[in-house]
Enzyme design. Structure first.
Site, mmCIF file in Angstrom:
data_model
loop_
_atom_site.group_PDB
_atom_site.id
_atom_site.type_symbol
_atom_site.label_atom_id
_atom_site.label_comp_id
_atom_site.label_asym_id
_atom_site.label_seq_id
_atom_site.Cartn_x
_atom_site.Cartn_y
_atom_site.Cartn_z
ATOM 1 N N GLY A 1 0.840 -1.280 0.065
ATOM 2 C CA GLY A 1 -0.008 0.127 -0.143
ATOM 3 C C GLY A 1 0.886 1.127 0.096
ATOM 4 O O GLY A 1 0.511 2.186 0.892
ATOM 5 N N ASN B 1 1.128 -2.540 5.435
ATOM 6 C CA ASN B 1 0.798 -1.183 5.585
ATOM 7 C C ASN B 1 -0.776 -1.119 4.842
ATOM 8 O O ASN B 1 -1.684 -0.454 5.574
ATOM 9 C CB ASN B 1 1.617 -0.182 5.142
ATOM 10 C CG ASN B 1 0.940 1.184 5.009
ATOM 11 O OD1 ASN B 1 0.522 2.015 5.813
ATOM 12 N ND2 ASN B 1 0.643 1.443 3.844
ATOM 13 N N SER C 1 -4.053 0.122 14.277
ATOM 14 C CA SER C 1 -4.792 1.461 14.364
ATOM 15 C C SER C 1 -5.258 1.387 15.771
ATOM 16 O O SER C 1 -5.210 0.495 16.454
ATOM 17 C CB SER C 1 -6.039 1.414 13.414
ATOM 18 O OG SER C 1 -6.898 2.560 13.904
ATOM 19 N N TYR D 1 -13.574 -2.775 10.196
ATOM 20 C CA TYR D 1 -12.325 -1.937 10.014
ATOM 21 C C TYR D 1 -11.828 -2.230 11.535
ATOM 22 O O TYR D 1 -10.686 -2.649 11.709
ATOM 23 C CB TYR D 1 -12.251 -0.590 9.842
ATOM 24 C CG TYR D 1 -11.056 0.237 10.100
ATOM 25 C CD1 TYR D 1 -10.072 0.056 8.932
ATOM 26 C CD2 TYR D 1 -10.642 0.800 10.976
ATOM 27 C CE1 TYR D 1 -8.816 0.776 8.870
ATOM 28 C CE2 TYR D 1 -9.417 1.568 11.093
ATOM 29 C CZ TYR D 1 -8.441 1.340 10.142
ATOM 30 O OH TYR D 1 -7.347 1.966 10.252
ATOM 31 N N ALA E 1 -12.744 -4.397 13.910
ATOM 32 C CA ALA E 1 -12.582 -6.023 13.998
ATOM 33 C C ALA E 1 -11.138 -6.381 13.278
ATOM 34 O O ALA E 1 -10.254 -7.117 14.234
ATOM 35 C CB ALA E 1 -13.587 -6.757 13.507
ATOM 36 N N LYS F 1 -8.525 -4.556 12.816
ATOM 37 C CA LYS F 1 -7.256 -4.131 13.323
ATOM 38 C C LYS F 1 -7.020 -4.722 14.742
ATOM 39 O O LYS F 1 -5.875 -5.129 15.272
ATOM 40 C CB LYS F 1 -7.488 -2.445 13.418
ATOM 41 C CG LYS F 1 -7.505 -1.736 12.101
ATOM 42 C CD LYS F 1 -6.061 -1.802 11.114
ATOM 43 C CE LYS F 1 -6.146 -1.180 10.085
ATOM 44 N NZ LYS F 1 -4.878 -1.260 9.338
ATOM 45 N N ILE G 1 -4.254 10.514 11.043
ATOM 46 C CA ILE G 1 -3.021 10.852 10.313
ATOM 47 C C ILE G 1 -3.311 11.567 9.258
ATOM 48 O O ILE G 1 -4.468 11.075 8.378
ATOM 49 C CB ILE G 1 -2.290 9.664 10.044
ATOM 50 C CG1 ILE G 1 -1.456 9.067 11.146
ATOM 51 C CG2 ILE G 1 -0.755 10.096 9.461
ATOM 52 C CD1 ILE G 1 -1.032 9.398 12.259
HETATM 53 N N1 NAD Z 1 -4.664 7.561 8.250
HETATM 54 C C1 NAD Z 1 -5.089 7.403 9.438
HETATM 55 O O1 NAD Z 1 -5.796 8.153 10.189
HETATM 56 C C2 NAD Z 1 -4.850 6.116 9.961
HETATM 57 C C3 NAD Z 1 -5.302 5.743 11.296
HETATM 58 C C4 NAD Z 1 -5.061 4.568 11.553
HETATM 59 C C5 NAD Z 1 -4.579 3.395 10.760
HETATM 60 N N2 NAD Z 1 -4.280 3.792 9.549
HETATM 61 C C6 NAD Z 1 -3.687 2.761 8.894
HETATM 62 O O2 NAD Z 1 -2.488 2.999 8.116
HETATM 63 C C7 NAD Z 1 -2.550 2.363 6.789
HETATM 64 C C8 NAD Z 1 -2.149 3.258 5.662
HETATM 65 O O3 NAD Z 1 -3.361 4.026 5.607
HETATM 66 P P1 NAD Z 1 -3.242 5.656 4.893
HETATM 67 O O4 NAD Z 1 -3.919 6.539 5.780
HETATM 68 O O5 NAD Z 1 -1.999 5.881 4.188
HETATM 69 O O6 NAD Z 1 -4.588 5.177 3.705
HETATM 70 P P2 NAD Z 1 -4.592 5.522 2.153
HETATM 71 O O7 NAD Z 1 -5.967 4.972 1.771
HETATM 72 O O8 NAD Z 1 -4.062 6.771 1.884
HETATM 73 O O9 NAD Z 1 -3.583 4.474 1.635
HETATM 74 C C9 NAD Z 1 -3.923 3.166 1.609
HETATM 75 C C10 NAD Z 1 -3.206 2.499 0.435
HETATM 76 O O10 NAD Z 1 -3.558 1.301 0.497
HETATM 77 C C11 NAD Z 1 -3.733 0.930 -1.102
HETATM 78 N N3 NAD Z 1 -4.758 -0.433 -0.919
HETATM 79 C C12 NAD Z 1 -6.019 -0.422 -0.230
HETATM 80 N N4 NAD Z 1 -6.693 -1.513 -0.771
HETATM 81 C C13 NAD Z 1 -5.674 -2.264 -1.530
HETATM 82 C C14 NAD Z 1 -5.771 -3.525 -2.052
HETATM 83 N N5 NAD Z 1 -6.788 -4.298 -2.053
HETATM 84 N N6 NAD Z 1 -4.619 -4.245 -2.694
HETATM 85 C C15 NAD Z 1 -3.491 -3.025 -2.785
HETATM 86 N N7 NAD Z 1 -3.491 -2.028 -2.070
HETATM 87 C C16 NAD Z 1 -4.462 -1.611 -1.382
HETATM 88 C C17 NAD Z 1 -4.396 1.869 -1.573
HETATM 89 O O11 NAD Z 1 -4.373 1.987 -3.014
HETATM 90 C C18 NAD Z 1 -3.518 2.947 -0.898
HETATM 91 O O12 NAD Z 1 -2.526 3.480 -1.891
HETATM 92 C C19 NAD Z 1 -3.848 1.424 6.889
HETATM 93 O O13 NAD Z 1 -3.635 0.114 7.202
HETATM 94 C C20 NAD Z 1 -4.580 2.313 7.704
HETATM 95 O O14 NAD Z 1 -5.695 1.500 8.204
HETATM 96 C C21 NAD Z 1 -4.245 5.110 9.279
#
Ligand code: NAD
Length: 253
Positions: free
Chosen positions: A16, A94, A146, A160, A162, A164, A193
């Site tokens: 990701g 990720n 998360s 989501y 569940a 995490k 974030i």
């Molecule tokens: N941004 C936040 O507030 C936050 C908070 C807690 C946890 N997270 C976790 O951090 C991680 C990154 O999140 P982010 O905020 O950068 O999100 P984002 O949506 O900006 O990026 C997620 C990436 O994962 C890729 N992706 C999604 N489904 C996919 C699939 N089936 N196959 C391949 N790639 C796939 C997307 O194309 C994207 O590039 C995630 O696991 C998210 O749950 C984010």
């Protein structure tokens, strides 16, 4: 000075990594000298990210568009990455998805997809990279969970939360099974974030997060990336089965 290139000669997989937190993690590991194997659904964006990393440094970057819901695509990606680099030392699970739906609106296929991408993919990647790590008696696995995995989250997305919480249980169990081979397995739990995922949660939600935090701001992707770089370091060898909060002091756990 050499310390700053402490990942030179190592290969890191970051899933990701086209955008958001994954992109920041890829940069942070490249700065320390790691070659990268990057994958994402979004091919154009991923190519752009790889170009930016290569323009900034001299590491090798291998990219593939894959769908993490597809087991065979994960297998093919890891095989190709191992062939290209001869090793995978660091795995950062990720990629994730966060559909905002109340319980009555979640179809069973959406439930399954979220669990596949956010949890099963972590398992599939780990299962495939572990034999090589065990042979080399070294590995660093970092699973992005998360805050929602601990407190259930603050928005309607039960699948989501569940998934995490599952990542945390998986991380702690796997750490026990791999520690004897010099492999550490840890989770990072970001709070809100500034990425596309946080924008989708809406301004009101983000404002509430800031109010509840100690540091009175939303996090940057680089805040999470630096925590990952710490756990990916050879010097973090006494840290395993940990879930590190990177949340500006919202949930204190
Ligand atoms: N941004 C936040 O507030 C936050 C908070 C807690 C946890 N997270 C976790 O951090 C991680 C990154 O999140 P982010 O905020 O950068 O999100 P984002 O949506 O900006 O990026 C997620 C990436 O994962 C890729 N992706 C999604 N489904 C996919 C699939 N089936 N196959 C391949 N790639 C796939 C997307 O194309 C994207 O590039 C995630 O696991 C998210 O749950 C984010």
């Amino acid at each position: 000075m050499e310390r700053y290139m402490e990942l030179q000669g190592q290969c890191a997989v970051v899933t990701g990594s086209a955008q958001g937190i994954g992109k920041a993690i890829a940069f942070e590991l490249a700065v320390r000298g790691a070659d990268l194997a990057l994958c994402d659904l979004r091919e154009d964006e991923l190519r752009k990210t790889a170009g930016e990393i290569q323009a900034a440094g001299s590491v090798k970057v291998f990219i593939r568009r894959i769908d993490l819901a597809q087991e065979n695509e994960i297998e093919g990606f890891v095989e190709e990455a191992e062939k290209s680099f001869g090793r995978i030392d660091i795995l950062v699970n990720n990629a994730g998805m966060h559909p905002l739906h109340r319980i009555q609106e979640i179809s069973s296929s959406e439930w399954d997809l979220v669990l596949q991408v956010n949890l099963r993919a972590h398992f599939l990647f780990c299962r495939q990279v572990l034999p090589g790590m065990r042979r080399r008696k070294y590995g660093r696995i970092i699973n992005i969970a998360s805050e929602a995995g601990k407190n259930g989250g603050t928005v309607a997305a039960a699948h989501y939360a569940a998934s995490k919480a599952g990542v945390l249980g998986f991380t702690r169990n796997l750490a026990q099974q791999t520690g004897g081979d010099g492999i550490t397995v840890n989770a990072v739990c970001p709070g809100r974030i500034a990425t596309a995922m946080a924008s989708a949660a809406g301004e009101e939600e983000n404002r509430k997060f800031i109010e509840n935090s100690i540091l009175k701001r939303i996090g940057d992707p680089e805040d999470v990336a630096f925590a990952v770089a710490y756990l990916a370091s050879p010097r973090a060898g006494f840290v395993t089965a940990e879930s590190m909060m990177v949340n500006g002091g919202t949930l204190r756990d």
